[in-house]
Design an enzyme around this catalytic site. Structure first.
Site, mmCIF file in Angstrom:
data_model
loop_
_atom_site.group_PDB
_atom_site.id
_atom_site.type_symbol
_atom_site.label_atom_id
_atom_site.label_comp_id
_atom_site.label_asym_id
_atom_site.label_seq_id
_atom_site.Cartn_x
_atom_site.Cartn_y
_atom_site.Cartn_z
ATOM 1 C CB SER A 7 78.807 73.726 90.927
ATOM 2 O OG SER A 7 78.188 73.716 89.652
ATOM 3 C CG MET A 136 73.399 84.395 91.687
ATOM 4 S SD MET A 136 73.958 82.681 91.733
ATOM 5 C CE MET A 136 75.082 82.622 90.333
ATOM 6 C CG ASP A 174 76.696 79.463 92.457
ATOM 7 O OD1 ASP A 174 77.754 79.127 91.902
ATOM 8 O OD2 ASP A 174 75.577 78.989 92.151
HETATM 9 C C1 DX5 Z 1 76.587 79.667 87.556
HETATM 10 C C2 DX5 Z 1 76.308 78.492 88.454
HETATM 11 C C3 DX5 Z 1 77.435 78.099 89.332
HETATM 12 C C4 DX5 Z 1 78.673 77.710 88.614
HETATM 13 C C5 DX5 Z 1 79.847 78.174 89.410
HETATM 14 O O1 DX5 Z 1 75.420 80.017 86.898
HETATM 15 O O2 DX5 Z 1 75.218 78.795 89.310
HETATM 16 O O3 DX5 Z 1 77.061 77.130 90.284
HETATM 17 O O4 DX5 Z 1 78.796 76.331 88.386
HETATM 18 O O5 DX5 Z 1 80.927 77.919 88.647
HETATM 19 P P1 DX5 Z 1 82.409 78.354 88.942
HETATM 20 O O6 DX5 Z 1 82.786 77.817 90.277
HETATM 21 O O7 DX5 Z 1 83.074 77.720 87.811
HETATM 22 O O8 DX5 Z 1 82.458 79.856 88.895
HETATM 23 ZN ZN ZN Z 2 74.766 77.425 91.081
#
Ligand code: DX5
Ligand code: ZN
Length: 219
Positions: A7, A136, A174
């Protein structure tokens, strides 16, 4: 084969092109772009312009995660910008079916996401219309949050439903994905792992951070 989707939320935007190329060279499968509107989630990030820029920098499929209200308003713009997968949130529109249909009709792959406590049951009806189901594992809005443990049970349930209703649908996770949580989500049934902090702001180079995640999954 488990896919890794870095991401760019945690990338250095002043050097975005180089970092995207490093992710590609490191063996990423998708490039994950987090779009936030300051309304569905508290944060504001990027729009089609940045998707377009990423498209010029990589051959990787662009996986666009729309954290915006009424995402159907912007599907065309993101397709034109080069999105290959577009994921909308079940909580963001009363017209989930229409949004998924619009995405597929426009020639992209359609994803549906649910927040950590949103009933998973929407997928019972939605899976046949999805190419990707996103569970999520943190509350959307920010990178660098802690993985929510109770997500594991949700991934397991979704993996069962996927067998029954749409075996071609990918299961993406994610938020908070690290060398510690990656093997757990894969064991539960995830097939695509999004990781921001651990890849772009991790301890080693982007390539080595991706390799470390892969190694963690391989055991
Ligand atoms: C959160 C995003 C993610 C985020 C994940 O709202 O959808 O894609 O970048 O980040 P990490 O890997 O840092 O938890
Ligand atoms: Zn994301």
């Amino acid at each position: 084969m488990i896919k890794i989707a870095p991401s760019i939320l945690s990338a250095d935007f002043a050097r975005l092109g180089c970092q995207v190329k490093a992710a590609e060279e490191g063996g990423a499968d998708y490039l994950h772009v987090d779009v936030m509107d300051g309304y569905f989630v508290p944060n504001i990030t990027v729009g089609p312009l940045v998707v377009q820029a990423c498209k010029r920098a990589t051959k990787l499929p662009i996986d666009v995660h729309l954290m915006i209200r009424e995402p159907e308003r912007y599907i065309d713009s993101f397709i034109e910008a080069g999105a290959n997968i577009i994921t909308v949130h079940a909580e963001a529109t009363p017209h989930v079916h229409r949004a998924l249909q619009l995405i597929r009709e426009s020639g992209a792959r359609a994803g549906l996401a649910v927040n950590p406590l949103t009933p998973l049951s929407v997928f019972r009806d939605a899976l046949p219309y999805c190419d990707l189901a996103l569970v999520m594992t943190v509350n959307p809005g920010f990178g660098g949050q802690q993985f929510i443990e109770s997500s594991l049970k949700r991934i397991l349930t979704l993996a069962d439903w996927r067998e029954e209703l749409n075996p071609y649908c990918e299961i993406e996770v994610d938020g908070g994905i690290s060398a510690k949580t990656a093997p757990q989500v894969v064991e539960a049934g995830a097939t695509v792992l999004v990781a921001g902090t651990n890849i772009f702001s991790g301890i080693d180079s982007i390539q080595n951070n991706i390799a470390a995640l892969r190694q963690a999954i391989a055991g």
